[in-house]
Each structure stands twice: as structure tokens, then as C-alpha cells.
Design a protein around this motif. Structure first.
Motif, PDB file in Angstrom:
ATOM      1  N   GLY A  81       0.835  -1.017   0.040  1.00  0.00           N
ATOM      2  CA  GLY A  81       0.110   0.027   0.081  1.00  0.00           C
ATOM      3  C   GLY A  81       0.906   1.318  -0.016  1.00  0.00           C
TER       4      GLY A  81
ATOM      5  N   ALA B 257      -4.276   0.451  -2.026  1.00  0.00           N
ATOM      6  CA  ALA B 257      -3.884  -0.957  -1.453  1.00  0.00           C
ATOM      7  C   ALA B 257      -2.531  -1.551  -2.229  1.00  0.00           C
TER       8      ALA B 257
ATOM      9  N   ARG C  24      -6.472  -2.706   3.567  1.00  0.00           N
ATOM     10  CA  ARG C  24      -5.446  -2.140   3.861  1.00  0.00           C
ATOM     11  C   ARG C  24      -4.526  -3.060   4.323  1.00  0.00           C
TER      12      ARG C  24
ATOM     13  N   SER D 157      -3.599   0.496  -7.985  1.00  0.00           N
ATOM     14  CA  SER D 157      -5.007   0.787  -7.523  1.00  0.00           C
ATOM     15  C   SER D 157      -5.455   2.337  -8.150  1.00  0.00           C
TER      16      SER D 157
ATOM     17  N   ALA E 226      -8.074   2.862  -0.850  1.00  0.00           N
ATOM     18  CA  ALA E 226      -8.348   1.722   0.059  1.00  0.00           C
ATOM     19  C   ALA E 226      -9.124   1.777   0.927  1.00  0.00           C
TER      20      ALA E 226
END
Length: 57
Positions: free
Chosen positions: A31, A44, A57, A48, A52
Motif C-alpha cells: 500500500g 492498496a 489495508r 490501484s 483503499a
């Protein structure tokens, strides 16, 4: 104009630092944060495009 932009980005970077701290405290192994001119949000993984959630997470 530069001062306003600098302050805006400083706020985004501070928010990103706080989000990264939350990810680390939650035990996340992946992340990060996506920072744009208008927003900052946790992600994340690098692929992405969306924020998130607590579950990923």
C-alpha cells in the motif's frame, strides 16, 4: 502563487504521511498513498485507482 501551491502540497504530503502511519500500524505489508493536486488518499497497491478501504489495508 508559488507559496499557495507549496502550502497546498505540504498539506497533502502531511496527510499522506499520516495515512502511511495508519497502514504501518494496521500491519499492512503493501500500500501507499496517491497524491494529486486536488486529493490525497491511501491505496492498496501501485495499480490501484481507488481509495483503499479498511478491509484491504
Amino acid at each position: 502563487m508559488g507559496t499557495v501551491g507549496g502550502n497546498l502540497m505540504a498539506n497533502r504530503f502531511n496527510a499522506a504521511q499520516a495515512d502511511i502511519g495508519e497502514l504501518i500500524n494496521a500491519g499492512a505489508t503493501q500500500g501507499g498513498c496517491r497524491i494529486t493536486l486536488v486529493d490525497e488518499f491511501p491505496i492498496a497497491n501501485l495499480a490501484s485507482q481507488t481509495q483503499a478501504t479498511t478491509q484491504n489495508r
